[in-house]
Design a protein around this motif. Sequence first.
Motif, mmCIF file in Angstrom:
data_model
loop_
_atom_site.group_PDB
_atom_site.id
_atom_site.type_symbol
_atom_site.label_atom_id
_atom_site.label_comp_id
_atom_site.label_asym_id
_atom_site.label_seq_id
_atom_site.Cartn_x
_atom_site.Cartn_y
_atom_site.Cartn_z
ATOM 1 N N PRO A 1 48.314 37.342 44.801
ATOM 2 C CA PRO A 1 48.524 38.796 44.734
ATOM 3 C C PRO A 1 47.408 39.586 45.425
ATOM 4 N N ASN A 2 47.752 40.848 45.675
ATOM 5 C CA ASN A 2 46.847 41.681 46.472
ATOM 6 C C ASN A 2 45.888 42.480 45.585
ATOM 7 N N ASN A 3 44.672 42.648 46.076
ATOM 8 C CA ASN A 3 43.696 43.560 45.490
ATOM 9 C C ASN A 3 43.517 44.688 46.506
ATOM 10 N N PRO A 4 43.630 45.951 46.179
ATOM 11 C CA PRO A 4 43.623 46.531 44.828
ATOM 12 C C PRO A 4 44.988 46.889 44.272
ATOM 13 N N THR A 5 46.088 46.460 44.902
ATOM 14 C CA THR A 5 47.379 46.963 44.429
ATOM 15 C C THR A 5 47.930 46.155 43.252
ATOM 16 N N GLY A 6 47.490 44.897 43.106
ATOM 17 C CA GLY A 6 47.848 44.096 41.931
ATOM 18 C C GLY A 6 49.139 43.304 42.055
ATOM 19 N N PHE B 1 51.263 50.468 38.355
ATOM 20 C CA PHE B 1 51.920 49.537 39.283
ATOM 21 C C PHE B 1 52.041 48.154 38.633
ATOM 22 N N PRO B 2 53.090 47.408 38.982
ATOM 23 C CA PRO B 2 53.233 46.055 38.433
ATOM 24 C C PRO B 2 52.024 45.201 38.817
ATOM 25 N N SER B 3 51.601 44.332 37.917
ATOM 26 C CA SER B 3 50.398 43.536 38.204
ATOM 27 C C SER B 3 50.606 42.058 37.948
#
Length: 356
Positions: free
Chosen positions: A160-165, A290-292
């Motif tokens: 998964p991506n940081n900072p979007t989660g 946001f979904p994480s």
Amino acid sequence: MVDAVKRLIKPQIQALSAYHVPNSDGLIKLDAMENPYSWPEQAEAQWRSVFADPEVNRYPDPSATEVRQALREAMSIADDLDIVLGNGSDEIIQMILMAVNGAAGVLVPTPTFVMYEMIAQFFSIPFYGVPLTEDFELDLPAMLAAVKKHQPDVIFLAYPNNPTGNAFVEADVNAIIKAADGLVVIDEAYAPFTDVSYLETLSQWDNVVVMRTVSKMGLAGLRLGYLVGHPDWIEQFDKVRLPYNINVLTQKAAVIALSHQSDFDEQAMKIRESRQQLMEALSELPINIFPSETNFLLIRMADHEQALSVFDGLKQEGILIKILSRPDTPLVGCLRVTVGSEPENTAFLAAFKRHF
Ligand SMILES: Cc1ncc(COP(=O)(O)O)c(C=O)c1O
């Protein structure tokens, strides 16, 4: 500025600001995606015995064979893949960008982990960022067009991506891998908190490597990252690795910790549950969460000013989170909070509601 500094230091380095880590003394620390739990009791007892003879007068094993073997077992890494270690995955990014030609540049979706761009700048490597969509998914047509146009040497996808989660849609990632002429680095720093991964299917791609770290599973202080891939890739990256990059104490601690992997898995499950609870509690408020698939939540407030005042209010109450909001950027109004222990999350929620 001293004349020689101006003359000798690369202009792009002079223009950079150093990576800023805020002082967190005495604060509840929910800004850096650390695991709030200390390591298992039995591991601690084993660790104490290391100090009977820590052997720090000797250089470490240059190839950290035991650590790599322990990682191979704990993470079920296939025999046909090799592993190279870094002083955190930050150092692995540096090793990759030191080794590649670089002229064709680095491509990433944005926003993403900032070190890809910083390290590209260190090496004067052209950097291309392709904005994510509004809901922070990959903009596949734009990514494919950028791949075609620049034919970048390296594509970093934090998954998964940081900072979007979020973890990007797998079919989109696959499409990018297939279109890429260069190397695709799948950065799985948040692997403990998601069920998606490229590690199991890695052998089928010869232009993909998977980068991981032990930081988020609970060992951020050890500074140990690892890169898994086809032996041909790993052999080259290993050449730019400094000989003793993983120190004696980290090697010993990692081997002990990895023999207790199931305890760390349990901690990660607990964090995943707390993430869900935190999300539910926050969803009662009129904010965008946001979904994480990570150990943090990305929250969007009404605007930059509200993000700033909540961030400051929390800090005054002794709680440090991360403010990502910048006016006129895709992250305007955004705050990032690491999932902490239950008491930390309770304190955060109460303070958040007070300053909302
Ligand atoms: C996506 C991503 N990759 C890599 C890292 C760096 O991890 P390490 O502690 O192993 O240097 C981070 C740290 O936050 C991250 O978010």
